[in-house]
Enzyme design. Structure first.
Site, short mmCIF file in Angstrom:
data_model
loop_
_atom_site.label_atom_id
_atom_site.label_comp_id
_atom_site.label_asym_id
_atom_site.label_seq_id
_atom_site.Cartn_x
_atom_site.Cartn_y
_atom_site.Cartn_z
CG ASP A 222 -0.25 -0.15 2.53
OD1 ASP A 222 0.91 -0.58 2.54
OD2 ASP A 222 -0.86 0.15 3.56
CD GLU B 163 10.89 -1.88 10.16
OE1 GLU B 163 10.97 -1.87 11.42
OE2 GLU B 163 9.88 -1.48 9.54
N1 UDP Z 1 -0.21 -7.74 5.76
C1 UDP Z 1 -0.35 -9.12 5.79
N2 UDP Z 1 -1.23 -9.68 6.69
C2 UDP Z 1 -1.98 -8.92 7.56
C3 UDP Z 1 -1.81 -7.51 7.53
C4 UDP Z 1 -0.91 -6.96 6.65
O1 UDP Z 1 0.29 -9.81 5.00
O2 UDP Z 1 -2.75 -9.49 8.36
C5 UDP Z 1 0.71 -7.13 4.79
C6 UDP Z 1 0.10 -5.92 4.07
O3 UDP Z 1 -0.61 -6.32 2.92
C7 UDP Z 1 1.32 -5.06 3.79
C8 UDP Z 1 2.24 -5.37 4.96
O4 UDP Z 1 1.82 -6.63 5.50
O5 UDP Z 1 1.97 -5.38 2.57
C9 UDP Z 1 2.18 -4.29 6.05
O6 UDP Z 1 0.84 -4.18 6.51
P1 UDP Z 1 0.10 -2.77 6.66
O7 UDP Z 1 0.29 -1.98 5.41
O8 UDP Z 1 -1.29 -3.02 7.11
O9 UDP Z 1 0.95 -2.17 7.87
P2 UDP Z 1 1.44 -0.69 8.19
O10 UDP Z 1 1.57 0.08 6.91
O11 UDP Z 1 0.39 -0.13 9.08
O12 UDP Z 1 2.73 -0.92 8.88
MN MN Z 2 1.15 -0.17 4.93
#
Ligand code: UDP
Ligand code: MN
Length: 221
Positions: A111, A165
């Protein structure tokens, strides 16, 4: 010469998944010499992702790994579970096994928003905060060589919040002086941690109630 870039994208089923992956795939079309490794958080591959990858015109690998219950445990240091951990590890496993040429690995969540100039910069380490190893997932890249030299290194769901990370990078035996700051000494922003608003289709239920009409459930959204 731009080295081969392995772009690792964890992804999970939600209403905006196809929109996010479509946007990312169009960005990646503009980048030479990549392999897009898409890892679904699922017990089996989905048609949405399968179809999207098949029409993406990209080199890709389609994997899946359901997040393990252990990865979701919360503790005092981890008030919200890390996301995408088991999926990134599955990609690392695949890369160690299958990618023996030189190249780099970059972790691109589905995203975010990526400036394609970012990929000309991916030649080692990226960090936005060079005082310590304090970087977002999208803020660094790692060479295949380093991954192979540190065969046990992986993302650990047990890392404290905010340290997923750094915990991974430390396992690669890397210290501050090993980092190669990119993007004009980290003065240029080439990636944005955007978030897609959660979609609601609650009106579907109302439309059904008021007009006895419903959208075609067979259309892929
Ligand atoms: N993701 C996943 N399983 C989940 C939630 C998130 O594989 O249950 C993936 C999501 O599609 C994205 C990455 O892990 O590529 C990070 O998630 P998110 O963008 O929701 O996290 P944030 O941006 O809040 O750190
Ligand atoms: Mn994200």
């Amino acid at each position: 010469d731009i080295p081969r870039i392995y772009i690792v994208t964890p992804t999970h089923t939600r209403l905006t998944q196809k929109a996010d992956l479509t946007r990312l795939s169009y960005t990646l079309r503009l980048v030479p010499n990549i392999r897009w490794i898409v890892v679904e958080d699922a017990d089996q591959p989905s048609d949405i992702v399968k179809n999207l990858l098949a029409s993406s015109e990209l080199h890709y690998t389609h994997l899946f790994a359901k997040t393990r219950p252990e990865s979701l445990k919360k503790t005092a240091e981890r008030w919200r579970p890390h996301r995408g951990v088991d999926q990134r590890n599955e990609a690392i496993r695949w890369i160690r096994q299958n990618a023996k040429q030189t190249g780099v690995v970059y972790f691109a969540d589905d995203d975010n928003t990526y400036d394609i100039r970012l990929f000309e910069e991916v030649v080692g380490w990226h960090t936005s905060l060079p005082r310590n190893i304090s970087t977002d997932m999208a803020g660094f890249a790692v060479s295949l060589q380093l991954l192979d030299d540190n065969a046990g290194a992986q993302f650990r769901a047990t890392a404290a919040s905010g340290y997923l990370e750094a915990d991974f990078i430390k396992q690669l035996g890397v210290t501050l002086s090993d980092l190669e700051p990119r993007a004009e000494e980290c003065t240029k922003v080439l990636v944005w941690h955007t978030k897609t608003e959660k979609s609601s289709i609650k009106n579907e239920a109302l439309i059904l109630k008021w007009y006895n009409y419903t959208s075609d459930p067979n259309i892929e959204v």
